[in-house]
Write a protein that holds these residues in place. Structure first.
Motif, short mmCIF file in Angstrom:
data_model
loop_
_atom_site.label_atom_id
_atom_site.label_comp_id
_atom_site.label_asym_id
_atom_site.label_seq_id
_atom_site.Cartn_x
_atom_site.Cartn_y
_atom_site.Cartn_z
N ASP A 51 0.95 -1.28 -0.19
CA ASP A 51 0.09 0.21 0.02
C ASP A 51 0.85 1.06 0.09
O ASP A 51 0.28 2.25 0.23
CB ASP A 51 -0.92 -0.02 1.31
N GLY A 52 2.19 1.07 -0.32
CA GLY A 52 2.96 2.14 -0.16
C GLY A 52 2.94 3.54 -1.21
O GLY A 52 2.59 2.87 -2.39
N PHE A 53 3.22 4.60 -0.99
CA PHE A 53 3.41 5.71 -1.98
C PHE A 53 4.22 6.88 -1.43
O PHE A 53 4.53 6.76 -0.35
CB PHE A 53 2.05 6.28 -2.42
N VAL A 54 4.74 7.32 -2.39
CA VAL A 54 5.77 8.46 -1.98
C VAL A 54 5.05 9.73 -2.19
O VAL A 54 4.42 10.19 -3.01
CB VAL A 54 7.18 8.36 -2.90
N ASP A 55 5.46 10.78 -1.25
CA ASP A 55 4.64 12.29 -1.40
C ASP A 55 5.89 13.14 -1.11
O ASP A 55 6.84 12.79 -0.32
CB ASP A 55 3.75 12.20 -0.36
N ILE A 56 5.66 14.12 -2.21
CA ILE A 56 6.91 15.41 -1.94
C ILE A 56 6.16 16.40 -1.25
O ILE A 56 5.17 17.05 -1.65
CB ILE A 56 7.23 15.75 -3.44
N ASP A 57 6.75 16.86 -0.20
CA ASP A 57 5.99 17.79 0.81
C ASP A 57 7.11 18.68 1.22
O ASP A 57 8.13 18.43 1.93
CB ASP A 57 5.50 17.26 1.99
#
Length: 159
Positions: A49-55
């Motif tokens: 269920d993983g995902f990457v977010d740029i914050d």
């Protein structure tokens, strides 16, 4: 203790390669707590269920499951917390530009130890349609059948 050498696979996200066209891959380090590293050394993790977010100029990985360390105490980590990824500024900017395009996302592909350090392979990906998935499966089976037939011919068997 001798330093670890080479690449030791912990977890792979096979579903990501099935559901997405992977356009570009990057290797990133992760900021981990001590009990997370111990749990990973036992080979326990899930990237499904993983995902990457740029914050705000930082890359964060969400949704990967690293179970609590069994021998841990009150210092144990939360299993599904967000973890910071260690990437170069240029890589983060490049990923952010690509993700701003329509339909692209960043997914984790593999989690492994490289020379004793925990690394995650992430991929910039575009979602596949259901007919794309059927196409991929049909191509794979056709290729496999052709390889089997060539093998049979080389062995002198009749088809």
């Amino acid at each position: 203790m001798a330093k670890e050498q080479g690449r030791k696979m912990i977890a792979q996200n096979k579903k990501a390669r099935h559901d997405y066209h992977i356009e570009d891959t990057y290797e990133a380090g992760m900021v981990l707590q001590g009990t997370e590293v111990k749990s990973l050394r036992e080979g326990r993790a899930s990237l499904v269920d993983g995902f990457v977010d740029i914050d705000r100029g930082e890359a964060w990985i969400h949704g990967i499951h690293i179970p609590e360390y069994l021998n841990g105490t009150w210092t144990n980590h939360s299993a599904r917390r967000k973890r910071k990824l260690l990437l170069h500024r240029a890589e983060i900017d490049k990923i952010e530009r690509k993700v701003s395009e329509k339909g692209l996302t960043v997914v984790p592909l593999a989690l492994y130890f490289l020379d004793g350090r925990a690394k995650v392979e992430i991929g910039v990906a575009k979602g596949k349609k259901s007919w794309d998935k059927r196409n991929t499966i049909a191509e794979r089976t056709a290729k496999r059948e052709a390889e089997v037939e060539v093998g049979r011919k080389l062995k002198g068997m009749k088809g």
